[in-house]
Write a protein that holds these residues in place. Structure first.
Motif, PDB file in Angstrom:
ATOM      1  N   LEU A 208      29.351 -11.471   4.407  1.00 15.53           N
ATOM      2  CA  LEU A 208      28.223 -11.074   5.247  1.00 15.53           C
ATOM      3  C   LEU A 208      27.452  -9.914   4.627  1.00 15.53           C
ATOM      4  CD1 LEU A 208      30.020 -11.358   8.701  1.00 15.53           C
ATOM      5  CD2 LEU A 208      28.162 -12.828   7.898  1.00 15.53           C
ATOM      6  N   SER A 209      28.165  -8.943   4.074  1.00 14.23           N
ATOM      7  CA  SER A 209      27.499  -7.809   3.426  1.00 14.23           C
ATOM      8  C   SER A 209      26.688  -8.277   2.219  1.00 14.23           C
ATOM      9  CB  SER A 209      28.528  -6.766   2.978  1.00 14.23           C
ATOM     10  OG  SER A 209      29.154  -6.154   4.082  1.00 14.23           O
ATOM     11  N   ALA A 210      27.277  -9.187   1.430  1.00 13.83           N
ATOM     12  CA  ALA A 210      26.572  -9.708   0.252  1.00 13.83           C
ATOM     13  C   ALA A 210      25.354 -10.525   0.662  1.00 13.83           C
ATOM     14  CB  ALA A 210      27.526 -10.556  -0.588  1.00 13.83           C
ATOM     15  N   MET A 211      25.477 -11.287   1.745  1.00 10.43           N
ATOM     16  CA  MET A 211      24.343 -12.055   2.258  1.00 10.43           C
ATOM     17  C   MET A 211      23.215 -11.122   2.693  1.00 10.43           C
ATOM     18  SD  MET A 211      26.487 -14.888   4.437  1.00 10.43           S
ATOM     19  CE  MET A 211      25.213 -16.087   4.842  1.00 10.43           C
ATOM     20  N   LEU A 212      23.565 -10.035   3.349  1.00  7.89           N
ATOM     21  CA  LEU A 212      22.557  -9.059   3.776  1.00  7.89           C
ATOM     22  C   LEU A 212      21.889  -8.404   2.574  1.00  7.89           C
ATOM     23  CD1 LEU A 212      24.396  -7.396   6.796  1.00  7.89           C
ATOM     24  CD2 LEU A 212      22.263  -8.716   6.898  1.00  7.89           C
ATOM     25  N   ARG A 213      22.665  -8.106   1.533  1.00  8.59           N
ATOM     26  CA  ARG A 213      22.081  -7.508   0.330  1.00  8.59           C
ATOM     27  C   ARG A 213      21.096  -8.473  -0.330  1.00  8.59           C
ATOM     28  NH1 ARG A 213      27.373  -5.717  -0.441  1.00  8.59           N
ATOM     29  NH2 ARG A 213      27.773  -7.300  -2.043  1.00  8.59           N
ATOM     30  N   ALA A 214      21.441  -9.777  -0.307  1.00 14.78           N
ATOM     31  CA  ALA A 214      20.533 -10.780  -0.868  1.00 14.78           C
ATOM     32  C   ALA A 214      19.231 -10.824  -0.088  1.00 14.78           C
ATOM     33  CB  ALA A 214      21.202 -12.158  -0.863  1.00 14.78           C
TER      34      ALA A 214
ATOM     35  N   LEU B  10      28.580 -15.419  -5.026  1.00 12.30           N
ATOM     36  CA  LEU B  10      27.548 -14.593  -4.403  1.00 12.30           C
ATOM     37  C   LEU B  10      27.461 -13.236  -5.087  1.00 12.30           C
ATOM     38  CD1 LEU B  10      25.471 -14.659  -2.156  1.00 12.30           C
ATOM     39  CD2 LEU B  10      27.212 -13.830  -0.570  1.00 12.30           C
ATOM     40  N   SER B  11      28.622 -12.671  -5.409  1.00 15.27           N
ATOM     41  CA  SER B  11      28.657 -11.403  -6.122  1.00 15.27           C
ATOM     42  C   SER B  11      28.065 -11.543  -7.517  1.00 15.27           C
ATOM     43  CB  SER B  11      30.108 -10.902  -6.213  1.00 15.27           C
ATOM     44  OG  SER B  11      30.186  -9.715  -6.959  1.00 15.27           O
ATOM     45  N   GLY B  12      28.346 -12.687  -8.155  1.00 24.38           N
ATOM     46  CA  GLY B  12      27.806 -12.945  -9.488  1.00 24.38           C
ATOM     47  C   GLY B  12      26.289 -12.985  -9.504  1.00 24.38           C
ATOM     48  N   TYR B  13      25.706 -13.646  -8.512  1.00 22.54           N
ATOM     49  CA  TYR B  13      24.245 -13.679  -8.414  1.00 22.54           C
ATOM     50  C   TYR B  13      23.686 -12.270  -8.267  1.00 22.54           C
ATOM     51  CZ  TYR B  13      23.884 -18.784  -7.887  1.00 22.54           C
ATOM     52  OH  TYR B  13      23.907 -20.136  -8.100  1.00 22.54           O
ATOM     53  N   GLY B  14      24.347 -11.452  -7.447  1.00 15.08           N
ATOM     54  CA  GLY B  14      23.877 -10.091  -7.229  1.00 15.08           C
ATOM     55  C   GLY B  14      23.967  -9.249  -8.488  1.00 15.08           C
ATOM     56  N   GLU B  15      25.093  -9.322  -9.178  1.00 13.33           N
ATOM     57  CA  GLU B  15      25.299  -8.510 -10.380  1.00 13.33           C
ATOM     58  C   GLU B  15      24.371  -8.936 -11.508  1.00 13.33           C
ATOM     59  OE1 GLU B  15      29.414  -8.598 -11.404  1.00 13.33           O
ATOM     60  OE2 GLU B  15      30.073  -7.697  -9.514  1.00 13.33           O
ATOM     61  N   ALA B  16      24.025 -10.228 -11.543  1.00 11.36           N
ATOM     62  CA  ALA B  16      23.129 -10.740 -12.588  1.00 11.36           C
ATOM     63  C   ALA B  16      21.656 -10.545 -12.215  1.00 11.36           C
ATOM     64  CB  ALA B  16      23.406 -12.211 -12.843  1.00 11.36           C
ATOM     65  N   ASN B  17      21.423  -9.970 -11.027  1.00 14.02           N
ATOM     66  CA  ASN B  17      20.059  -9.723 -10.543  1.00 14.02           C
ATOM     67  C   ASN B  17      19.256 -11.015 -10.401  1.00 14.02           C
ATOM     68  OD1 ASN B  17      18.255  -7.798  -9.558  1.00 14.02           O
ATOM     69  ND2 ASN B  17      17.180  -7.618 -11.502  1.00 14.02           N
ATOM     70  N   ARG B  18      19.949 -12.098 -10.085  1.00 18.13           N
ATOM     71  CA  ARG B  18      19.284 -13.385  -9.867  1.00 18.13           C
ATOM     72  C   ARG B  18      19.116 -13.564  -8.356  1.00 18.13           C
ATOM     73  NH1 ARG B  18      21.931 -17.358 -14.412  1.00 18.13           N
ATOM     74  NH2 ARG B  18      20.869 -18.949 -13.161  1.00 18.13           N
ATOM     75  N   ARG B  19      18.149 -12.832  -7.840  1.00 17.71           N
ATOM     76  CA  ARG B  19      18.005 -12.667  -6.399  1.00 17.71           C
ATOM     77  C   ARG B  19      17.583 -13.949  -5.689  1.00 17.71           C
ATOM     78  NH1 ARG B  19      14.719  -6.882  -6.559  1.00 17.71           N
ATOM     79  NH2 ARG B  19      16.390  -5.658  -7.520  1.00 17.71           N
ATOM     80  N   VAL B  20      16.631 -14.665  -6.276  1.00 19.73           N
ATOM     81  CA  VAL B  20      16.133 -15.882  -5.633  1.00 19.73           C
ATOM     82  C   VAL B  20      17.256 -16.915  -5.516  1.00 19.73           C
ATOM     83  CG1 VAL B  20      14.519 -17.814  -5.828  1.00 19.73           C
ATOM     84  CG2 VAL B  20      13.766 -15.498  -6.391  1.00 19.73           C
ATOM     85  N   GLU B  21      18.007 -17.085  -6.594  1.00 20.02           N
ATOM     86  CA  GLU B  21      19.117 -18.048  -6.567  1.00 20.02           C
ATOM     87  C   GLU B  21      20.207 -17.594  -5.606  1.00 20.02           C
ATOM     88  OE1 GLU B  21      19.483 -19.598 -11.062  1.00 20.02           O
ATOM     89  OE2 GLU B  21      18.879 -17.512 -10.797  1.00 20.02           O
ATOM     90  N   GLY B  22      20.413 -16.281  -5.548  1.00 20.79           N
ATOM     91  CA  GLY B  22      21.396 -15.757  -4.597  1.00 20.79           C
ATOM     92  C   GLY B  22      20.988 -16.062  -3.169  1.00 20.79           C
TER      93      GLY B  22
ATOM     94  N   LEU C 183      23.011  -3.644   7.332  1.00 25.98           N
ATOM     95  CA  LEU C 183      22.022  -4.078   8.324  1.00 25.98           C
ATOM     96  C   LEU C 183      20.851  -3.091   8.391  1.00 25.98           C
ATOM     97  CD1 LEU C 183      24.379  -5.232  11.219  1.00 25.98           C
ATOM     98  CD2 LEU C 183      22.691  -6.674  10.070  1.00 25.98           C
ATOM     99  N   ILE C 184      21.166  -1.805   8.402  1.00 25.88           N
ATOM    100  CA  ILE C 184      20.126  -0.775   8.457  1.00 25.88           C
ATOM    101  C   ILE C 184      19.201  -0.886   7.244  1.00 25.88           C
ATOM    102  CG2 ILE C 184      19.701   1.722   8.309  1.00 25.88           C
ATOM    103  CD1 ILE C 184      22.369   2.059   9.904  1.00 25.88           C
ATOM    104  N   GLU C 185      19.796  -1.041   6.077  1.00 27.18           N
ATOM    105  CA  GLU C 185      19.007  -1.132   4.846  1.00 27.18           C
ATOM    106  C   GLU C 185      18.159  -2.398   4.816  1.00 27.18           C
ATOM    107  OE1 GLU C 185      21.966  -0.806   1.847  1.00 27.18           O
ATOM    108  OE2 GLU C 185      22.446   1.282   2.369  1.00 27.18           O
ATOM    109  N   MET C 186      18.710  -3.502   5.322  1.00 29.97           N
ATOM    110  CA  MET C 186      17.970  -4.759   5.340  1.00 29.97           C
ATOM    111  C   MET C 186      16.720  -4.647   6.199  1.00 29.97           C
ATOM    112  SD  MET C 186      17.316  -7.720   7.298  1.00 29.97           S
ATOM    113  CE  MET C 186      18.652  -7.809   8.510  1.00 29.97           C
ATOM    114  N   TYR C 187      16.882  -4.128   7.422  1.00 29.06           N
ATOM    115  CA  TYR C 187      15.725  -3.976   8.303  1.00 29.06           C
ATOM    116  C   TYR C 187      14.733  -2.961   7.742  1.00 29.06           C
ATOM    117  CZ  TYR C 187      17.740  -6.876  11.986  1.00 29.06           C
ATOM    118  OH  TYR C 187      18.234  -7.932  12.705  1.00 29.06           O
ATOM    119  N   GLY C 188      15.235  -1.887   7.173  1.00 28.80           N
ATOM    120  CA  GLY C 188      14.355  -0.875   6.602  1.00 28.80           C
ATOM    121  C   GLY C 188      13.540  -1.408   5.446  1.00 28.80           C
ATOM    122  N   LYS C 189      14.183  -2.187   4.563  1.00 28.44           N
ATOM    123  CA  LYS C 189      13.473  -2.751   3.406  1.00 28.44           C
ATOM    124  C   LYS C 189      12.403  -3.741   3.864  1.00 28.44           C
ATOM    125  CE  LYS C 189      12.857  -3.607  -1.013  1.00 28.44           C
ATOM    126  NZ  LYS C 189      13.772  -4.532  -1.705  1.00 28.44           N
TER     127      LYS C 189
END
Length: 214
Positions: A92-98, A61-73, A132-138
């Motif tokens: 959970l934090s990584a899932m929210l970032r995705a 999950l971290s790898g997908y995030g760092e590689a900016n492969r958002r859809v696959e993440g 969570l705050i950032e997810m809802y805000g975005k």
């Protein structure tokens, strides 16, 4: 320097030695490929692990995030939920970032539900609350972001303590959604609570002042 060739040699040696089925060795290989930005290889290695744990899940999950492969993440997040894979705070934090990266509110709400069910000490996890705050805000749900912020920081003893990360997250939500008056009001409240602003907070409120003419 990242040595891709040496990593492949290690993988081959592990496979020949019969250790590929070990979740610990497999997780290390997933992490290796993810850090080498070989996400497809990391995903293939993940699929080969017979009994998965949070270490290998988090590595991919971290790898997908760092590689900016958002859809696959995001697809991987859905896969994790479908397989009922276990999660920890980092997962959970990584899932929210995705979810945040693609403004996927439906899945974000589901992850929020998992957070409520699984995290008994959420009030002590400012990073998870800020996610969570950032997810809802975005996703444009400023009111929902405010609800999370407004309920954050309460400990079991009834005392309230919200660190600067939470304040910055909420300031950023208001700023991103063009509610500059709220940015200024919240900044003042932040100062009243004795929180020392950092550079990000100052940039956000200065920008708000510019938009409001204050």
């Amino acid at each position: 320097m990242k040595d891709v060739k040496f990593g492949a040699q290690i993988h081959s040696l592990v496979e020949k030695s019969g250790w590929l089925s070990s979740v610990f060795v497999g997780s290390a290989l997933v992490d290796l490929y993810a850090k080498l930005s070989l996400i497809n290889d990391a995903a293939k290695m993940f699929d080969k692990i017979p009994v998965k744990n949070t270490v290998c899940e988090n590595a991919l999950l971290s790898g997908y995030g760092e590689a900016n492969r958002r859809v696959e993440g995001l697809e991987f997040v859905r896969k994790m939920r479908a397989l009922n894979l276990k999660c920890d705070h980092f997962t959970l934090s990584a899932m929210l970032r995705a979810c945040t990266s693609l403004s996927t509110i439906e899945l974000g709400r589901q992850v929020h539900g998992s957070v409520i069910r699984m995290v008994s000490d959420l009030e002590d996890d400012g990073f998870l609350q800020s996610s969570l705050i950032e997810m809802y805000g975005k996703c444009g749900l400023v009111g929902k972001a405010w609800q999370v912020f407004n309920l954050s920081g309460f400990g079991y003893n009834g005392e309230r303590k919200r660190d600067v990360v939470l304040w910055i997250s909420m300031l950023a939500v208001y700023g991103r959604n063009g509610d500059f008056e709220k940015v200024i009001e919240l900044f003042k409240e932040m100062l009243r609570e004795g929180i020392s602003p950092d550079g990000v907070a100052f940039v956000t409120v200065i920008s708000a002042c510019g938009h409001t003419g204050r």
